[in-house]
Scaffold this motif. Structure first.
Motif, PDB file in Angstrom:
ATOM      1  N   ARG A 128       0.815  -1.221   0.000  1.00 34.70           N
ATOM      2  CA  ARG A 128       0.000   0.000   0.000  1.00 34.70           C
ATOM      3  C   ARG A 128       0.849   1.272   0.000  1.00 34.70           C
ATOM      4  NH1 ARG A 128       0.151  -2.027   5.110  1.00 34.70           N
ATOM      5  NH2 ARG A 128       0.530  -0.583   6.857  1.00 34.70           N
ATOM      6  N   ARG A 129       2.084   1.199   0.494  1.00 29.14           N
ATOM      7  CA  ARG A 129       2.917   2.399   0.493  1.00 29.14           C
ATOM      8  C   ARG A 129       3.621   2.614  -0.841  1.00 29.14           C
ATOM      9  NH1 ARG A 129       5.685   2.364   6.555  1.00 29.14           N
ATOM     10  NH2 ARG A 129       3.720   2.664   7.711  1.00 29.14           N
ATOM     11  N   ARG A 130       3.853   1.535  -1.561  1.00 31.14           N
ATOM     12  CA  ARG A 130       4.473   1.669  -2.881  1.00 31.14           C
ATOM     13  C   ARG A 130       3.456   2.085  -3.927  1.00 31.14           C
ATOM     14  NH1 ARG A 130       8.280  -3.132  -4.880  1.00 31.14           N
ATOM     15  NH2 ARG A 130       9.306  -2.440  -2.959  1.00 31.14           N
ATOM     16  N   PHE A 131       2.244   1.505  -3.858  1.00 25.84           N
ATOM     17  CA  PHE A 131       1.167   1.858  -4.797  1.00 25.84           C
ATOM     18  C   PHE A 131      -0.074   2.230  -3.984  1.00 25.84           C
ATOM     19  CE2 PHE A 131       3.708  -1.680  -6.540  1.00 25.84           C
ATOM     20  CZ  PHE A 131       4.350  -1.024  -7.574  1.00 25.84           C
ATOM     21  N   PRO A 132      -0.081   3.368  -3.330  1.00 25.10           N
ATOM     22  CA  PRO A 132      -1.156   3.659  -2.372  1.00 25.10           C
ATOM     23  C   PRO A 132      -2.540   3.737  -2.999  1.00 25.10           C
ATOM     24  CG  PRO A 132       0.224   5.592  -2.751  1.00 25.10           C
ATOM     25  CD  PRO A 132       0.913   4.454  -3.415  1.00 25.10           C
ATOM     26  N   LEU A 133      -2.707   4.486  -4.075  1.00 22.87           N
ATOM     27  CA  LEU A 133      -4.041   4.665  -4.656  1.00 22.87           C
ATOM     28  C   LEU A 133      -4.542   3.377  -5.304  1.00 22.87           C
ATOM     29  CD1 LEU A 133      -6.401   6.504  -5.283  1.00 22.87           C
ATOM     30  CD2 LEU A 133      -5.196   7.252  -7.359  1.00 22.87           C
ATOM     31  N   ALA A 134      -3.680   2.685  -6.040  1.00 20.71           N
ATOM     32  CA  ALA A 134      -4.098   1.459  -6.715  1.00 20.71           C
ATOM     33  C   ALA A 134      -4.499   0.385  -5.709  1.00 20.71           C
ATOM     34  CB  ALA A 134      -2.964   0.950  -7.609  1.00 20.71           C
ATOM     35  N   VAL A 135      -3.734   0.227  -4.643  1.00 19.43           N
ATOM     36  CA  VAL A 135      -4.055  -0.788  -3.630  1.00 19.43           C
ATOM     37  C   VAL A 135      -5.338  -0.421  -2.905  1.00 19.43           C
ATOM     38  CG1 VAL A 135      -3.289  -1.796  -1.448  1.00 19.43           C
ATOM     39  CG2 VAL A 135      -1.679  -1.551  -3.340  1.00 19.43           C
ATOM     40  N   ALA A 136      -5.495   0.861  -2.528  1.00 16.33           N
ATOM     41  CA  ALA A 136      -6.700   1.274  -1.803  1.00 16.33           C
ATOM     42  C   ALA A 136      -7.957   1.063  -2.654  1.00 16.33           C
ATOM     43  CB  ALA A 136      -6.582   2.730  -1.378  1.00 16.33           C
ATOM     44  N   MET A 137      -7.916   1.408  -3.951  1.00 14.77           N
ATOM     45  CA  MET A 137      -9.078   1.225  -4.821  1.00 14.77           C
ATOM     46  C   MET A 137      -9.384  -0.252  -5.021  1.00 14.77           C
ATOM     47  SD  MET A 137     -10.486   4.084  -5.687  1.00 14.77           S
ATOM     48  CE  MET A 137     -11.429   3.593  -7.113  1.00 14.77           C
ATOM     49  N   THR A 138      -8.330  -1.048  -5.183  1.00 15.01           N
ATOM     50  CA  THR A 138      -8.533  -2.494  -5.367  1.00 15.01           C
ATOM     51  C   THR A 138      -9.190  -3.122  -4.146  1.00 15.01           C
ATOM     52  OG1 THR A 138      -6.610  -2.601  -6.830  1.00 15.01           O
ATOM     53  CG2 THR A 138      -7.362  -4.665  -5.847  1.00 15.01           C
ATOM     54  N   VAL A 139      -8.718  -2.781  -2.962  1.00 21.05           N
ATOM     55  CA  VAL A 139      -9.272  -3.341  -1.730  1.00 21.05           C
ATOM     56  C   VAL A 139     -10.705  -2.850  -1.527  1.00 21.05           C
ATOM     57  CG1 VAL A 139      -9.040  -3.379   0.780  1.00 21.05           C
ATOM     58  CG2 VAL A 139      -7.016  -3.633  -0.666  1.00 21.05           C
ATOM     59  N   ALA A 140     -10.966  -1.569  -1.830  1.00 25.30           N
ATOM     60  CA  ALA A 140     -12.319  -1.029  -1.651  1.00 25.30           C
ATOM     61  C   ALA A 140     -13.317  -1.743  -2.568  1.00 25.30           C
ATOM     62  CB  ALA A 140     -12.314   0.469  -1.918  1.00 25.30           C
ATOM     63  N   ILE A 141     -12.925  -2.020  -3.800  1.00 21.43           N
ATOM     64  CA  ILE A 141     -13.830  -2.697  -4.742  1.00 21.43           C
ATOM     65  C   ILE A 141     -13.985  -4.173  -4.369  1.00 21.43           C
ATOM     66  CG2 ILE A 141     -14.106  -3.388  -7.150  1.00 21.43           C
ATOM     67  CD1 ILE A 141     -12.678  -0.764  -7.920  1.00 21.43           C
ATOM     68  N   ALA A 142     -12.860  -4.815  -3.976  1.00 20.15           N
ATOM     69  CA  ALA A 142     -12.917  -6.237  -3.638  1.00 20.15           C
ATOM     70  C   ALA A 142     -13.714  -6.482  -2.361  1.00 20.15           C
ATOM     71  CB  ALA A 142     -11.499  -6.786  -3.483  1.00 20.15           C
ATOM     72  N   SER A 143     -13.754  -5.502  -1.481  1.00 24.50           N
ATOM     73  CA  SER A 143     -14.497  -5.690  -0.228  1.00 24.50           C
ATOM     74  C   SER A 143     -15.994  -5.819  -0.454  1.00 24.50           C
ATOM     75  CB  SER A 143     -14.222  -4.520   0.715  1.00 24.50           C
ATOM     76  OG  SER A 143     -14.739  -3.301   0.183  1.00 24.50           O
ATOM     77  N   THR A 144     -16.469  -5.481  -1.648  1.00 27.90           N
ATOM     78  CA  THR A 144     -17.895  -5.646  -1.953  1.00 27.90           C
ATOM     79  C   THR A 144     -18.300  -7.112  -1.879  1.00 27.90           C
ATOM     80  OG1 THR A 144     -17.744  -3.729  -3.423  1.00 27.90           O
ATOM     81  CG2 THR A 144     -19.664  -5.144  -3.686  1.00 27.90           C
ATOM     82  N   ALA A 188      -6.988   0.306   4.514  1.00 27.48           N
ATOM     83  CA  ALA A 188      -6.634   0.972   3.259  1.00 27.48           C
ATOM     84  C   ALA A 188      -7.066   2.430   3.282  1.00 27.48           C
ATOM     85  CB  ALA A 188      -7.283   0.243   2.087  1.00 27.48           C
ATOM     86  N   LEU A 189      -8.231   2.729   3.851  1.00 26.84           N
ATOM     87  CA  LEU A 189      -8.694   4.114   3.967  1.00 26.84           C
ATOM     88  C   LEU A 189      -7.775   4.931   4.885  1.00 26.84           C
ATOM     89  CD1 LEU A 189     -12.589   3.821   4.138  1.00 26.84           C
ATOM     90  CD2 LEU A 189     -11.261   5.205   2.526  1.00 26.84           C
ATOM     91  N   VAL A 190      -7.386   4.327   6.012  1.00 31.44           N
ATOM     92  CA  VAL A 190      -6.465   5.023   6.916  1.00 31.44           C
ATOM     93  C   VAL A 190      -5.145   5.312   6.207  1.00 31.44           C
ATOM     94  CG1 VAL A 190      -5.120   4.791   9.031  1.00 31.44           C
ATOM     95  CG2 VAL A 190      -7.523   4.100   9.003  1.00 31.44           C
ATOM     96  N   SER A 191      -4.633   4.334   5.470  1.00 36.25           N
ATOM     97  CA  SER A 191      -3.348   4.484   4.797  1.00 36.25           C
ATOM     98  C   SER A 191      -3.394   5.570   3.727  1.00 36.25           C
ATOM     99  CB  SER A 191      -2.922   3.144   4.184  1.00 36.25           C
ATOM    100  OG  SER A 191      -1.677   3.273   3.522  1.00 36.25           O
ATOM    101  N   ILE A 192      -4.452   5.570   2.898  1.00 38.30           N
ATOM    102  CA  ILE A 192      -4.532   6.569   1.828  1.00 38.30           C
ATOM    103  C   ILE A 192      -4.767   7.960   2.402  1.00 38.30           C
ATOM    104  CG2 ILE A 192      -7.014   6.467   1.363  1.00 38.30           C
ATOM    105  CD1 ILE A 192      -4.259   6.563  -1.299  1.00 38.30           C
ATOM    106  N   SER A 193      -5.406   8.031   3.594  1.00 40.48           N
ATOM    107  CA  SER A 193      -5.686   9.338   4.202  1.00 40.48           C
ATOM    108  C   SER A 193      -4.442   9.973   4.798  1.00 40.48           C
ATOM    109  CB  SER A 193      -6.766   9.195   5.275  1.00 40.48           C
ATOM    110  OG  SER A 193      -7.968   8.705   4.717  1.00 40.48           O
ATOM    111  N   THR A 194      -3.422   9.152   5.120  1.00 39.89           N
ATOM    112  CA  THR A 194      -2.193   9.730   5.655  1.00 39.89           C
ATOM    113  C   THR A 194      -1.489  10.619   4.639  1.00 39.89           C
ATOM    114  OG1 THR A 194      -0.923   7.763   4.986  1.00 39.89           O
ATOM    115  CG2 THR A 194      -1.832   7.797   7.231  1.00 39.89           C
TER     116      THR A 194
END
Length: 393
Positions: A65-81, A93-99
């Motif tokens: 998530r730190r190397r690809f923050p936006l891509a990982v956060a979007m992937t996890v958000a969609i997969a969590s459905t 992932a939300l906490v990480s992208i918000s930092t």
């Protein structure tokens, strides 16, 4: 921090956060299973196998998530459905992208999370109470808001810590630079004092030794006078050197020995006359200068006599001192062409350089040049502030 310790600490923090995310998702998954059985539905293979596997994949993706923050956060958000047990992963992932504190990225991930939460309601046949549709919208928004707030606070804290570390490193560099500068200034000061103490005495001793070497027609009494002068000059050089070293090694509470000042210039001229140097002194100074100003004036005269004795043996030397408090203190050392034919002692080359630094530190001006009669002139102008004006200021 030690380079070997830092990776271990980073790995422990990573493991702890992923474990916490998994621990948040497990109760949600178990609660969903309980509701399914309570409403008479048998959990299928997707709930038992597929749901945990998706959560595991989301947790694995969070490692990057730190190397690809936006891509990982979007992937996890969609997969969590498609996984209730991935709730902890998507919140992490939300906490990480918000930092990163970038509103566009945070808004995109929050929108994907809230939208996916609405679709995940129909993943399992759980009947909701009538009129509870607003809870299905408010709860994901509230959870996302809390995660974003926590992430923004962590990001602000990281920025503050980085700023403090940068300032600490800058302060350390400035402190090291100031310490190096102080050491250099102290070395220069010690070098000037050592030169001023030794050069004058040793030059006179060398001149007397040169006279003994080149004059074979000296009477026994004259030879004894020169030998006695060499012995006295060597002894005085050692005494003055001991005084300088005593100042450097003295305890902070012990008073420093008195330093030469303006009132000792007549003694300096008389000493030079006793060693055979033709010195004339003219002093029209009115007032008593400070110790620092008097010491600088003494060193100028001392250096002028030393250079005259080394480079123009047998020459006439005229010393002139004039000045008034509140104006300038002017020093002049002029020597004619040398008449004695003795070998000059070796020159250090640092006398006038150190004297120039000393005069510059005192705020004055130094000038030295040959004269038209093949002699040499050394002049200095030193500011002489009025002590009463300094006290009133």
């Amino acid at each position: 921090m030690n380079t070997d310790v830092a990776p271990r600490l980073g790995g422990r923090r990573q493991t702890w956060r992923l474990t916490a995310a998994a621990a948040v998702g497990v109760p949600v998954w178990l609660n969903t299973g309980v509701l399914l059985r309570w409403q008479g539905h048998e959990p299928g293979s997707w709930f038992l196998v597929g749901d945990p596997l998706v959560a595991l994949g989301c947790l694995t993706a969070l490692v990057w998530r730190r190397r690809f923050p936006l891509a990982v956060a979007m992937t996890v958000a969609i997969a969590s459905t498609a996984s209730t047990s991935a709730t902890g992963a998507v919140l992490l992932a939300l906490v990480s992208i918000s930092t990163r504190r970038r509103p566009v990225e945070i808004g995109a991930v929050v929108l994907a999370f809230v939208t996916g939460a609405q679709f995940s309601v129909g993943l399992y046949p759980i009947q909701s109470p009538p009129g509870s549709w607003w809870l299905q919208l408010v709860l994901p928004v509230l959870a996302a808001g809390i995660a974003v707030a926590v992430g923004a606070a962590i990001g602000a804290r990281r920025v503050e810590v980085r700023s403090l570390r940068a300032r600490a490193r800058s302060a350390e560099r400035e402190q090291a630079a100031r310490a190096a500068q102080a050491r250099a200034l102290e070395r220069n000061r010690i070098a000037r004092e050592m030169h001023d103490v030794l050069a004058h005495r040793i030059s006179l001793v060398a001149m007397q030794a040169g006279v003994l070497d080149h004059r074979g027609d000296l009477a026994a009494e004259e030879s004894r006078v020169l030998i006695r002068g060499i012995a006295d000059g060597s002894h005085q050089a050692l005494e003055e050197l001991r005084d300088v070293l005593g100042v450097l090694r003295a305890d902070p509470g012990r008073p420093e020995p008195p330093q030469p000042s303006l009132d000792r210039i007549p003694e300096l001229a008389a000493e030079a006359r006793s060693l055979g140097v033709d010195v004339a002194l003219t002093c029209t100074v009115t007032g008593e200068p400070s110790d620092a100003l008097g010491r600088t004036c003494y060193r100028i005269v001392q250096e002028g006599l030393t250079n005259a004795a080394k480079h123009a043996p047998g020459a006439h030397v005229h010393l002139a001192l004039e000045g008034t408090a509140g104006d300038m203190l002017r020093v002049s050392v002029r020597n004619s062409r040398g008449t004695a034919s003795i070998a000059p002692p070796p020159a250090s080359g640092f006398g006038l350089l150190g004297l120039s630094e000393r005069v510059t530190l005192a705020g004055g001006q130094l000038d030295h040049r040959p004269t038209t009669d093949n002699g040499y002139l050394l002049t200095a102008q030193l500011p002489w502030p009025n002590r009463h004006s300094e006290k009133r200021a």
